[in-house]
Scaffold this active site. Structure first.
Site, PDB file in Angstrom:
ATOM      1  N   GLU A 250     -11.903 -12.430  -0.587  1.00  0.00           N
ATOM      2  CA  GLU A 250     -13.748 -13.105   0.651  1.00  0.00           C
ATOM      3  C   GLU A 250     -15.197 -13.463  -0.568  1.00  0.00           C
ATOM      4  O   GLU A 250     -15.256 -14.724  -0.213  1.00  0.00           O
ATOM      5  CB  GLU A 250     -14.573 -12.097   1.322  1.00  0.00           C
ATOM      6  CG  GLU A 250     -13.592 -11.248   2.463  1.00  0.00           C
ATOM      7  CD  GLU A 250     -13.116 -12.424   3.651  1.00  0.00           C
ATOM      8  OE1 GLU A 250     -13.808 -13.917   3.771  1.00  0.00           O
ATOM      9  OE2 GLU A 250     -12.081 -12.130   3.713  1.00  0.00           O
ATOM     10  N   ASP A 311      -2.316  -6.491  -0.891  1.00  0.00           N
ATOM     11  CA  ASP A 311      -3.135  -6.210  -1.936  1.00  0.00           C
ATOM     12  C   ASP A 311      -2.229  -6.305  -2.689  1.00  0.00           C
ATOM     13  O   ASP A 311      -2.261  -6.877  -4.111  1.00  0.00           O
ATOM     14  CB  ASP A 311      -3.693  -5.049  -1.703  1.00  0.00           C
ATOM     15  CG  ASP A 311      -4.984  -5.343  -0.855  1.00  0.00           C
ATOM     16  OD1 ASP A 311      -5.569  -6.408  -0.912  1.00  0.00           O
ATOM     17  OD2 ASP A 311      -6.088  -4.370  -0.826  1.00  0.00           O
TER      18      ASP A 311
END
Ligand SMILES: [Zn+2]
Length: 441
Positions: A250, A311
């Site tokens: 982000e 991740d």
């Protein structure tokens, strides 16, 4: 599982190779439909594309502004490439001051400062290419992997130059949020942004389905920043998005990066050294994956932070992505003002404002009861009661008293009421109501 439902249907759609334009339209439609299906069944890794699309469709001016920022970055990059003597943008390491607004309703949503510290470390390790898992970057991409030379640091001064830890814990009556920006307004039970020319605002709150989303540079300052689902903040060790990489992704958006697949079938992310890629990548694959004829370019770069792989899978920004992010800090760039921020200066006032305690009661309280002269209606858990009308009726249904709730702790004078039993009612604009029996003695 996020997005699991896309893959097979897109493979069917691309069997028509004859009309790329039509194909893109079809796929966009299919992806749109599937987004809905996925939203109904699971979690979305990143909501930024939908978020931006909504903003740009609703405001031609916002779309123009975003395009202007992109053109600015394009120009800066072109100028650098044309200038053979260019050896860097002159700003060594860029430091971005950060304020984190933790919005919590239940105690477990009020995550610790340590979680935030772990998040900052993940951000810095990723943007400085210092993370241990950079060894997993495949050899074919290692030469373009970049230390972006951007760091994130918690603010030491708030907008009033008072001392701050850069972490705000704020109680809210809202327990679950939609990706509709309400968390960015105190009037909507969220938290107003701190001056976005001086801070990167990160809102941490429980999102219904999304892991996070970000605004793009050049957008409405009031909305500028990153929203993260509480569940994926920092190193949690839980689930697929367990290492705080959502914030890295982000932050990439917040610095103008698009998804690696360009949000379209074989789309363009505007970065020269990321291979063209058919689509986002699920899970955490291994080996070379080829799409859009990108085999000469090393295949899909699914380990890039701007894919949505899990991740443990992601480990690089490229040199091209670095240049685009950093160009925003050039004079005239959308993030230039942050270089002049006073957020990391020593504060003028040393005492850190004490956070308001969460209310002990999470529902309305009426006391004392029975009462003789006055009663207190305690609505501190939810300020949305302010403005609602309070109605007191006797057992015959006759209204004996009316008052507009003007305070979270409302005191009601009942001296004029005759001794007896009364009903106390109120209803909010959103339909929530309360009811108490009150005994006047
Ligand atoms: Zn994204």
């Amino acid at each position: 599982m996020p997005h699991e439902c896309y893959g097979s249907i897109i493979v069917i759609a691309i069997t028509d190779p004859y009309n790329l334009f039509l194909m893109n339209r079809i796929i966009t439609g299919i992806v749109g439909v599937l987004f809905c299906l996925c939203q109904a069944t699971g979690q979305e890794a990143c909501y930024t594309s939908n978020y931006l699309q909504n903003i740009w469709q609703g405001s031609p001016e916002a779309a123009r502004q975003a395009e202007a920022v992109k053109l600015f970055v394009d120009r800066q990059i072109a100028a650098r490439q044309a200038d053979l003597s260019w050896r860097g943008d002159g700003t060594a390491v860029i430091t971005v001051p950060v304020v984190v607004h933790i919005l919590y309703n239940t105690p477990n949503q009020n995550i610790s400062d340590d979680r935030i510290y772990s998040q900052l470390k993940v951000l810095n390790d990723a943007f400085r290419r210092m993370a241990a898992d950079t060894v997993n970057t495949p050899d074919r991409f290692k030469d373009r992997a970049a230390d972006a030379e951007i760091e994130f640091r918690l603010a030491t001064s708030d907008p009033n130059r008072r001392a701050t830890t850069g972490i705000i814990h704020q109680y809210t009556p809202i327990s679950l949020w939609e990706p509709d920006d309400k968390m960015k307004y105190s009037a909507q039970m969220g938290a107003d942004a701190w001056d976005t020319d001086s801070y990167l605002n990160i809102w941490v709150c429980p999102l219904r389905r999304q892991l996070g989303y970000a605004s793009f540079p050049g957008g409405d300052p009031v909305l500028d920043g990153i929203v993260l689902n509480t569940a994926v903040v920092g190193v949690t060790g839980k689930g697929d998005y367990n290492q705080g990489k959502t914030a890295v992704h982000e932050a990439g958006h917040w610095l103008g990066l698009r998804h690696i697949w360009g949000d379209d079938y074989c789309g363009d992310d505007g970065v020269d050294d990321t291979p063209q890629q058919a689509n986002f990548t699920n899970g955490c694959p291994t080996g070379v994956r080829v799409s859009c004829g990108n085999s000469k370019d090393g295949g899909d770069m699914y380990m890039n932070y701007m894919d949505i792989t899990t991740d443990p899978c992601t480990n690089l920004f490229t040199e091209g992505q670095k240049q685009r992010m950093r160009a925003l800090f050039d004079p005239g760039g959308a993030r230039y003002a942050l270089l002049r921020s006073g957020a990391l200066n020593p504060p003028l006032y040393q005492e850190i404002p004490v956070a308001e305690d969460a209310p002990t009661w999470l529902h309305p309280q009426l006391y004392p009861n029975p009462a003789t002269a006055g009663v207190t209606l305690d609505l501190a858990y939810d300020p949305r009661w302010v403005g609602a009308t309070l109605v007191v009726t006797n057992l015959q249904g006759v209204v004996v008293k009316k008052a507009v709730i003007s305070n979270k702790i409302q005191v009601l004078d009942i001296r004029t009421l005759k001794p007896g039993l009364y009903l106390l009612n109120a209803r909010r604009a959103d339909g929530v109501s309360l009811k108490f029996k009150l005994v006047k003695i």
